[in-house]
Design an enzyme around this catalytic site. Structure first.
Site, PDB file in Angstrom:
ATOM      1  N   GLY A 119       0.836  -1.185   0.000  1.00  0.00           N
ATOM      2  CA  GLY A 119       0.000   0.000   0.000  1.00  0.00           C
ATOM      3  C   GLY A 119       0.872   1.235   0.000  1.00  0.00           C
ATOM      4  O   GLY A 119       2.063   1.173  -0.320  1.00  0.00           O
ATOM      5  N   SER A 136      10.169  -2.131  -6.929  1.00  0.00           N
ATOM      6  CA  SER A 136       9.748  -0.813  -6.467  1.00  0.00           C
ATOM      7  C   SER A 136      10.939   0.103  -6.250  1.00  0.00           C
ATOM      8  O   SER A 136      12.065  -0.358  -5.960  1.00  0.00           O
ATOM      9  CB  SER A 136       8.974  -0.962  -5.149  1.00  0.00           C
ATOM     10  OG  SER A 136       8.833   0.271  -4.479  1.00  0.00           O
ATOM     11  N   ALA A 137      10.702   1.389  -6.333  1.00  0.00           N
ATOM     12  CA  ALA A 137      11.719   2.374  -5.991  1.00  0.00           C
ATOM     13  C   ALA A 137      12.084   2.325  -4.511  1.00  0.00           C
ATOM     14  O   ALA A 137      13.093   2.920  -4.107  1.00  0.00           O
ATOM     15  CB  ALA A 137      11.244   3.776  -6.361  1.00  0.00           C
ATOM     16  N   CYS A 138      11.308   1.609  -3.717  1.00  0.00           N
ATOM     17  CA  CYS A 138      11.627   1.460  -2.293  1.00  0.00           C
ATOM     18  C   CYS A 138      12.878   0.608  -2.067  1.00  0.00           C
ATOM     19  O   CYS A 138      13.334   0.479  -0.922  1.00  0.00           O
ATOM     20  CB  CYS A 138      10.452   0.856  -1.542  1.00  0.00           C
ATOM     21  SG  CYS A 138       9.060   2.007  -1.334  1.00  0.00           S
ATOM     22  N   TYR A 172       9.122  -3.597   3.310  1.00  0.00           N
ATOM     23  CA  TYR A 172       8.695  -3.658   1.908  1.00  0.00           C
ATOM     24  C   TYR A 172       9.875  -3.602   0.937  1.00  0.00           C
ATOM     25  O   TYR A 172       9.974  -4.406  -0.003  1.00  0.00           O
ATOM     26  CB  TYR A 172       7.722  -2.508   1.635  1.00  0.00           C
ATOM     27  CG  TYR A 172       7.210  -2.426   0.227  1.00  0.00           C
ATOM     28  CD1 TYR A 172       6.320  -3.380  -0.262  1.00  0.00           C
ATOM     29  CD2 TYR A 172       7.584  -1.389  -0.619  1.00  0.00           C
ATOM     30  CE1 TYR A 172       5.832  -3.304  -1.555  1.00  0.00           C
ATOM     31  CE2 TYR A 172       7.100  -1.295  -1.911  1.00  0.00           C
ATOM     32  CZ  TYR A 172       6.218  -2.264  -2.374  1.00  0.00           C
ATOM     33  OH  TYR A 172       5.740  -2.185  -3.657  1.00  0.00           O
ATOM     34  N   ASN A 174       5.827   4.972  -7.889  1.00  0.00           N
ATOM     35  CA  ASN A 174       4.562   5.646  -7.532  1.00  0.00           C
ATOM     36  C   ASN A 174       3.546   5.676  -8.668  1.00  0.00           C
ATOM     37  O   ASN A 174       3.277   6.722  -9.268  1.00  0.00           O
ATOM     38  CB  ASN A 174       4.848   7.074  -7.068  1.00  0.00           C
ATOM     39  CG  ASN A 174       5.607   7.122  -5.765  1.00  0.00           C
ATOM     40  OD1 ASN A 174       5.275   6.432  -4.811  1.00  0.00           O
ATOM     41  ND2 ASN A 174       6.655   7.938  -5.712  1.00  0.00           N
ATOM     42  N   LYS A 221      -9.301  13.232  -0.850  1.00  0.00           N
ATOM     43  CA  LYS A 221      -9.537  14.192   0.208  1.00  0.00           C
ATOM     44  C   LYS A 221      -9.956  15.552  -0.313  1.00  0.00           C
ATOM     45  O   LYS A 221     -10.773  16.220   0.299  1.00  0.00           O
ATOM     46  CB  LYS A 221      -8.297  14.306   1.088  1.00  0.00           C
ATOM     47  CG  LYS A 221      -7.881  12.965   1.702  1.00  0.00           C
ATOM     48  CD  LYS A 221      -9.038  12.241   2.367  1.00  0.00           C
ATOM     49  CE  LYS A 221      -8.615  10.903   2.933  1.00  0.00           C
ATOM     50  NZ  LYS A 221      -9.734  10.223   3.635  1.00  0.00           N
ATOM     51  N   ARG A 259      12.511  11.702  -3.659  1.00  0.00           N
ATOM     52  CA  ARG A 259      12.722  10.554  -4.545  1.00  0.00           C
ATOM     53  C   ARG A 259      12.283  10.915  -5.961  1.00  0.00           C
ATOM     54  O   ARG A 259      11.203  11.476  -6.169  1.00  0.00           O
ATOM     55  CB  ARG A 259      11.941   9.334  -4.048  1.00  0.00           C
ATOM     56  CG  ARG A 259      12.020   8.120  -4.972  1.00  0.00           C
ATOM     57  CD  ARG A 259      11.229   6.950  -4.414  1.00  0.00           C
ATOM     58  NE  ARG A 259      11.861   6.418  -3.216  1.00  0.00           N
ATOM     59  CZ  ARG A 259      11.224   5.683  -2.303  1.00  0.00           C
ATOM     60  NH1 ARG A 259       9.929   5.414  -2.449  1.00  0.00           N
ATOM     61  NH2 ARG A 259      11.873   5.216  -1.256  1.00  0.00           N
TER      62      ARG A 259
END
Length: 334
Positions: free
Chosen positions: A79, A118-120, A149, A178, A200, A286
């Site tokens: 997530g 992922s870029a993570c 993650y 992302n 939101k 990032r």
């Protein structure tokens, strides 16, 4: 329709659902698999063989890979930042479907497997400033990924490499940056920043409470990739001879404040910003270095953020308006 069967693991998810639709548009025969009940799938297509099963179980992976020539391994428990910072063990358990799918694909004679990283995976020490230096593929080492993650993603990247080297299973690995767009998660705690912002702002407009809470000081920087670019890059990479992990992400970097401002402009509202400095906010900055993907694929993601956000906001706004249950407060994850 092609006789070759393509398996999309995680086909009930946001990117997976879009990928299934894209493959169908190309005349491909598709099997979509996801652990979620089908009522919770982001998109469902009657022309597809849709299966609900838990891919953390090796036996299930063997069953769903039977007869497949290609596998897109997108299945993962993940997530936005609010989720991955508070669910590290759950994120790391995604190593089970990642590893078991490799084993099953090898044994089933699958020709090629795509893995969504992922870029993570990138070292946190290189992401401490809002004035960020774009991340190139070699920056993943020495390893210092996002705890939980990011470690699972980096480990599974290595598994893909070694299954290719040791067993001859052709693998392709993309480091997504992302991804956002319509039909994505926008509530419940797993949403990422673009969907959270759109949701939101829409809630604020529908409820008449013109305020929004932003996690952090809003000066965190990110790049966000529209889902159509993600799909094109994914299928191009799958067909290519690029063996090592490669960035698939936009190089259009913005602050979270700029992201909010853009959605407000799309919605035609101005909101009072309240900053929650104690909320999860991830790395300070990032962005994707797209030098390698331009060299190897002659392409990079190019959908302007304002264009993708307009489409995403319109979809989320319509979803919320149809539900007729907007909440009274607006929160935005960073």
């Amino acid at each position: 329709m092609s006789n070759e069967l393509i398996l999309v693991a995680g086909g009930g998810g946001f990117i997976g659902g879009h990928l299934v639709a894209d493959l169908l548009s190309q005349g491909k025969r598709v099997r979509a698999v996801d652990a979620k009940p089908m009522s919770e799938w982001h998109q469902v297509f009657d022309e597809v063989e849709n299966l609900v099963c838990d891919l953390s179980d090796l036996g299930n992976c063997r069953r769903v890979t039977d007869g497949a020539t290609q596998v897109y391994q997108l299945a993962a428990d993940m997530g936005g930042m609010g989720f991955i910072e508070n669910n590290k063990a759950l994120c790391m358990l995604s190593v089970l479907p990642s590893t078991h799918m490799l084993m099953a694909a090898r044994d089933a004679g699958v020709e090629r497997l795509f893995y969504s990283s992922s870029a993570c995976v990138y070292a946190a020490s290189g992401q401490t400033s809002s004035d960020v230096t774009a991340l190139k593929e070699s920056d993943a080492y020495p390893a210092e990924p996002e705890d939980g993650y990011g470690w699972e993603k980096l480990f599974s990247e290595r598994m893909c490499r070694h299954f290719r080297e040791d067993f001859g299973l052709e693998t392709r690995v993309a480091r997504y940056h992302n991804v956002y767009g319509p039909h994505g998660t926008y509530d419940g705690g797993r949403e990422k920043a673009p969907a959270a912002v759109c949701r939101k702002v829409a809630i604020a407009k529908l409820s008449g409470v013109h305020e929004i809470e932003i996690w952090g000081d809003g000066e965190q920087t990110r790049s966000f990739m529209y889902v159509d670019d993600c799909l094109y890059g994914t299928t191009r990479l799958m067909e290519s001879d690029v063996l090592d992990p490669i960035n698939i992400g936009s190089s259009e970097v913005v602050t979270i404040n700029q992201l909010v401002d853009t959605v407000e402009e799309i919605a035609g509202v101005r909101l009072r910003h309240r900053y929650n400095l104690a909320a999860p906010k991830g790395v300070r900055g990032r962005n994707s270095d797209n030098t390698l993907i331009r060299e190897r694929l002659g392409w990079e993601p190019s959908t302007p953020l304002s264009v993708g956000l307009a489409r995403t906001y319109a979809w989320i706004y319509d979803e919320l308006k149809a539900s007729a249950r907007p909440s009274r407060r607006a929160f935005v994850s960073g």
